[in-house]
Design an enzyme around this catalytic site. Structure first.
Site, PDB file in Angstrom:
ATOM      1  N   CYS A 113      37.849  79.857  17.929  1.00 28.49           N
ATOM      2  CA  CYS A 113      39.247  80.181  18.516  1.00 28.49           C
ATOM      3  C   CYS A 113      40.492  80.080  17.473  1.00 28.49           C
ATOM      4  CB  CYS A 113      39.530  79.246  19.599  1.00 28.49           C
ATOM      5  SG  CYS A 113      38.300  78.809  20.800  1.00 28.49           S
ATOM      6  N   HIS A 249      47.297  79.613  20.991  1.00 26.03           N
ATOM      7  CA  HIS A 249      45.854  79.793  21.713  1.00 26.03           C
ATOM      8  C   HIS A 249      45.905  79.295  22.957  1.00 26.03           C
ATOM      9  CE1 HIS A 249      41.547  79.854  22.371  1.00 26.03           C
ATOM     10  NE2 HIS A 249      41.430  78.543  22.370  1.00 26.03           N
ATOM     11  N   ASN A 279      40.460  81.388  28.807  1.00 23.92           N
ATOM     12  CA  ASN A 279      40.253  81.216  27.510  1.00 23.92           C
ATOM     13  C   ASN A 279      39.481  82.369  26.880  1.00 23.92           C
ATOM     14  OD1 ASN A 279      39.699  80.219  24.877  1.00 23.92           O
ATOM     15  ND2 ASN A 279      39.335  78.087  25.373  1.00 23.92           N
TER      16      ASN A 279
HETATM   17  O1  UT7 Z   1      39.297  76.874  22.746  1.00 27.95           O
HETATM   18  C1  UT7 Z   1      38.907  75.514  22.623  1.00 27.95           C
HETATM   19  C2  UT7 Z   1      38.467  75.176  23.787  1.00 27.95           C
HETATM   20  N1  UT7 Z   1      38.270  74.192  24.708  1.00 27.95           N
HETATM   21  C3  UT7 Z   1      39.288  73.398  25.332  1.00 27.95           C
HETATM   22  O2  UT7 Z   1      40.504  73.516  24.893  1.00 27.95           O
HETATM   23  C4  UT7 Z   1      39.090  72.605  26.211  1.00 27.95           C
HETATM   24  C5  UT7 Z   1      39.874  71.265  26.230  1.00 27.95           C
HETATM   25  N2  UT7 Z   1      39.789  70.346  27.301  1.00 27.95           N
HETATM   26  C6  UT7 Z   1      39.993  70.681  28.769  1.00 27.95           C
HETATM   27  O3  UT7 Z   1      40.896  71.815  28.925  1.00 27.95           O
HETATM   28  C7  UT7 Z   1      39.711  69.524  29.874  1.00 27.95           C
HETATM   29  O4  UT7 Z   1      39.253  68.442  29.031  1.00 27.95           O
HETATM   30  C8  UT7 Z   1      38.913  70.319  30.676  1.00 27.95           C
HETATM   31  C9  UT7 Z   1      39.942  71.258  31.536  1.00 27.95           C
HETATM   32  C10 UT7 Z   1      37.637  71.010  30.251  1.00 27.95           C
HETATM   33  C11 UT7 Z   1      38.409  69.316  31.780  1.00 27.95           C
HETATM   34  O5  UT7 Z   1      39.414  68.629  32.328  1.00 27.95           O
HETATM   35  P1  UT7 Z   1      39.391  66.955  32.445  1.00 27.95           P
HETATM   36  O6  UT7 Z   1      40.743  66.676  32.986  1.00 27.95           O
HETATM   37  O7  UT7 Z   1      39.135  66.369  31.028  1.00 27.95           O
HETATM   38  O8  UT7 Z   1      38.211  66.608  33.304  1.00 27.95           O
HETATM   39  P2  UT7 Z   1      36.920  65.780  32.999  1.00 27.95           P
HETATM   40  O9  UT7 Z   1      36.260  66.418  32.042  1.00 27.95           O
HETATM   41  O10 UT7 Z   1      37.551  64.496  32.676  1.00 27.95           O
HETATM   42  O11 UT7 Z   1      36.309  65.708  34.459  1.00 27.95           O
HETATM   43  C12 UT7 Z   1      37.039  65.110  35.560  1.00 27.95           C
HETATM   44  C13 UT7 Z   1      35.729  65.353  36.599  1.00 27.95           C
HETATM   45  C14 UT7 Z   1      34.500  65.081  36.470  1.00 27.95           C
HETATM   46  O12 UT7 Z   1      34.031  64.149  37.732  1.00 27.95           O
HETATM   47  P3  UT7 Z   1      33.844  62.671  37.618  1.00 27.95           P
HETATM   48  O13 UT7 Z   1      32.945  62.307  36.609  1.00 27.95           O
HETATM   49  O14 UT7 Z   1      35.241  62.263  37.735  1.00 27.95           O
HETATM   50  O15 UT7 Z   1      33.333  62.641  38.989  1.00 27.95           O
HETATM   51  C15 UT7 Z   1      33.788  66.148  36.286  1.00 27.95           C
HETATM   52  O16 UT7 Z   1      32.568  66.270  36.496  1.00 27.95           O
HETATM   53  O17 UT7 Z   1      35.998  66.701  37.129  1.00 27.95           O
HETATM   54  C16 UT7 Z   1      34.451  67.151  37.324  1.00 27.95           C
HETATM   55  N3  UT7 Z   1      34.639  68.560  36.700  1.00 27.95           N
HETATM   56  C17 UT7 Z   1      34.762  69.451  37.884  1.00 27.95           C
HETATM   57  N4  UT7 Z   1      35.078  69.481  39.224  1.00 27.95           N
HETATM   58  C18 UT7 Z   1      35.410  70.483  39.641  1.00 27.95           C
HETATM   59  C19 UT7 Z   1      34.290  69.089  35.646  1.00 27.95           C
HETATM   60  N5  UT7 Z   1      34.490  70.514  35.890  1.00 27.95           N
HETATM   61  C20 UT7 Z   1      34.586  70.708  36.969  1.00 27.95           C
HETATM   62  C21 UT7 Z   1      35.007  71.846  38.021  1.00 27.95           C
HETATM   63  N6  UT7 Z   1      35.357  71.692  39.040  1.00 27.95           N
HETATM   64  N7  UT7 Z   1      34.869  73.022  37.248  1.00 27.95           N
END
Ligand code: UT7
Length: 322
Positions: A113, A249, A279
């Protein structure tokens, strides 16, 4: 001489995929995606004619037309991508052929990225050394082919597209730039995705799709990107408020607003298109720049700061006079 952007272009696939339509594929919801990321929809390739090359060439052509440059006037073509159609030839060489840029040297840069910023900084270094005078820089991704479409934690985040800038050597333009890497953190965002059929190495032929530890990437982004911006401003002897627009980004609107808060700046200084593009990795900054430019938001003499972070791990930033 420094790098001055004199034209922009972009290309997004025709197909728009909403959050609601993804909830038919994986267990997710519009509410979850929007509240965690700000993403409402993304463009995804949906025909064999839409490829990394086709989008790169269209965005590149548009940037050249915007700049009033002919392909034959280009000295250099750099393409930032992690999702080229072929391992070789490079996407940059294929773009060169497609556009007829017969005098240009061409190669790809893989810094995920941050790739577009690494490419812009490389062009600036060539210009400062007096080696080249004109360049086309393209950020392009077809991440849809690297994603595990059964993994809800990644498949809702990414989009496809290309953005490009035409650049010439000038007395003004780039004010300061920086880039950095930390390979020791590379395992939080990985895509192996290569077949290996070597009979002497028994690794199997399964492809590995993109893997991301979202929370760790989030923590890295909200710490490293403001540090990177602050040190660039310091290098230029400027304050955060001296910058007219921050084009960051586009990974997650929560990351963008956290950076605005850390810099104590209003969100109006941070244009965003993550809501309708998702993204797009190396393409996200030049697509946003093209959008902002075509909306007429940039006036001559404006100061803009481009900054990003990504897999590797990598980060980069550039401070420019428009
Ligand atoms: O270009 C570089 C790239 N990447 C980034 O910049 C990504 C940076 N990270 C993020 O933007 C965030 O960490 C995410 C958007 C990817 C995830 O958000 P989060 O608030 O960190 O969520 P999490 O990973 O802590 O997941 C929370 C919950 C989990 O469920 P449990 O374990 O709490 O029951 C996940 O399984 O949300 C669940 N989950 C979803 N639920 C519905 C994960 N993905 C999804 C989804 N829909 N698509």
């Amino acid at each position: 001489m420094r790098a001055k952007i004199i034209g922009t272009g972009s290309c997004l696939p025709e197909k728009i995929v909403t959050n609601d339509s993804l909830s038919g594929l994986v267990d997710t919801s519009d509410e979850w995606i929007q509240s965690r990321t700000g993403i409402r929809s993304r463009h995804l390739v949906s025909s064999k004619q839409e490829t990394t090359l086709s989008m790169a060439a269209k965005a590149g052509q548009a940037a050249l037309e915007d700049a009033g440059l002919l392909p034959q006037q280009l000295d250099l073509i750099l393409v930032a991508t992690v999702s080229s159609d072929f391992l070789t030839p490079s996407t940059a060489c294929m773009v060169q052929k497609e556009l007829g840029a017969c005098h240009a040297a061409a190669f790809d840069i893989n810094a995920a990225c941050s790739g577009f910023l690494f490419a812009l900084n490389t062009v600036d270094a060539y210009f400062q050394a007096g080696i080249y005078q004109t360049a086309l820089i393209i950020g392009v991704e077809t991440l849809s082919k690297l994603i595990d479409w059964s993994d809800r934690s990644t498949c809702v985040l990414f989009g496809d597209g290309a953005g490009a800038v035409a650049v010439k050597a000038s007395e003004e333009g780039m004010v300061a730039c920086l880039q950095g890497s930390d390979g020791s953190g590379g395992d939080i965002l990985v895509c192996k995705s290569r077949r290996n059929n070597n009979p002497y190495v028994h690794t199997g032929t399964d492809l590995d799709y993109l893997y991301m530890n979202g929370q760790e990437v989030f923590k890295f982004a909200v710490k490293k990107e403001p540090e990177c911006i602050q040190s660039l401003l310091q290098q230029a002897g400027m304050q955060p408020s001296d910058v007219d627009y921050y084009l960051l980004h586009q990974a997650n609107y929560r990351i963008i607003s956290s950076i605005a808060r850390k810099l104590k700046l209003p969100l109006e200084k941070f244009p965003s298109n993550v809501g309708h593009c998702g993204n797009t990795s190396a393409a996200s900054i030049p697509i946003l720049l093209d959008e902002v430019h075509k909306k007429g938001m940039l006036a001559e003499g404006n100061t803009i700061l481009l900054s990003g972070f990504g897999a590797g791990l990598t980060w980069g930033a550039a401070l420019l006079k428009w």
